[in-house]
Design a protein around this motif. Structure first.
Motif, PDB file in Angstrom:
ATOM      1  N   HIS A  62       0.481  -0.022 -10.914  1.00  0.00           N
ATOM      2  CA  HIS A  62       0.828   1.262 -11.650  1.00  0.00           C
ATOM      3  C   HIS A  62       2.010   1.260 -11.822  1.00  0.00           C
ATOM      4  O   HIS A  62       2.798   1.651 -12.942  1.00  0.00           O
ATOM      5  N   SER A 109      -6.298  -1.118 -14.433  1.00  0.00           N
ATOM      6  CA  SER A 109      -6.110   0.039 -13.661  1.00  0.00           C
ATOM      7  C   SER A 109      -7.832   0.328 -12.983  1.00  0.00           C
ATOM      8  O   SER A 109      -7.801   0.979 -11.878  1.00  0.00           O
ATOM      9  N   GLY A 113      -8.539   0.573  -9.118  1.00  0.00           N
ATOM     10  CA  GLY A 113      -8.958   1.877  -8.818  1.00  0.00           C
ATOM     11  C   GLY A 113     -10.168   1.999  -7.959  1.00  0.00           C
ATOM     12  O   GLY A 113     -10.869   0.891  -7.742  1.00  0.00           O
TER      13      GLY A 113
END
Ligand code: HEM
Length: 167
Positions: A62, A109, A113
């Protein structure tokens, strides 16, 4: 040093450092870690390792995405806004690079995640990491093309015509 652009130097340094960390990490996982874990760990151990790695890797991914977006936008403003260069062919090539980078950020991501809707994608982690690496290869190639387009005669802005002055 006069005429030395410290802001541009810092922005490019950060941009390249974040790209090395994010893409290097993906290459290490795809080419070394996943094949090694497959042959040496049981399914339970592999699953525990995956979760531990995910928790450590997610904040780095991130941070790299935020840094790449901020420094990339700054590079663009400092280097590529008219009248510094002619928009063609720089801006369309930049558009393709930007879309490819957004695809990389999206896949990275998802893999870092926990969203249940994307569990099927995470089960094919090796395939998606390969796609990230191929897109990253394209992005780095396009970045080199952008640099050459900008510094070659191709992008030199047209010199404004001299207006005749009335006496
Ligand atoms: C996976 C994501 C990305 C990677 C691997 C990447 C990689 C690179 C590399 C290797 C360079 C060459 C640096 C240099 O020669 O100094 C570069 C330049 C650049 N990048 Fe990125 N980048 C990424 C994302 C982005 C994003 C999201 C933006 C815009 C918001 C962006 C905008 C730029 C600009 C404007 C340049 C300067 C190109 C030129 O020399 O004219 N990059 N990038």
């Amino acid at each position: 040093m006069e005429g030395f652009d410290y802001l541009l130097l810092s922005s490019r340094w950060l941009h390249i450092a974040a790209a090395i960390l994010a893409i290097g990490g993906a290459a290490f996982m795809r080419l070394v870690l996943i094949p090694a874990a497959k042959v040496s760990l049981s399914e339970g151990e592999h699953e525990r390792l995956r979760e531990t790695l995910r928790r450590r890797w997610a904040p780095l991914v991130h941070a790299c995405i935020v840094i790449l977006l901020l420094t990339g936008s700054l590079n663009f403003v400092l280097l590529a806004l008219p009248p510094k260069i002619k928009p063609l062919p720089y801006h369309p090539i930049f558009g393709v690079k930007f879309l490819a980078a957004l695809a990389v950020f999206f896949i990275a991501s998802i893999l870092a995640g926990k969203a249940p809707g994307f569990a099927a994608m995470r089960q094919q982690r090796a395939k998606w990491l390969t796609i990230i690496l191929l897109l990253a290869g394209l992005i780095v190639l396009l970045s080199g093309v952008l640099g050459q387009v900008r510094t070659s005669g191709m992008a030199k802005p047209a010199t404004p015509a001299v207006q005749p002055t009335s006496a």
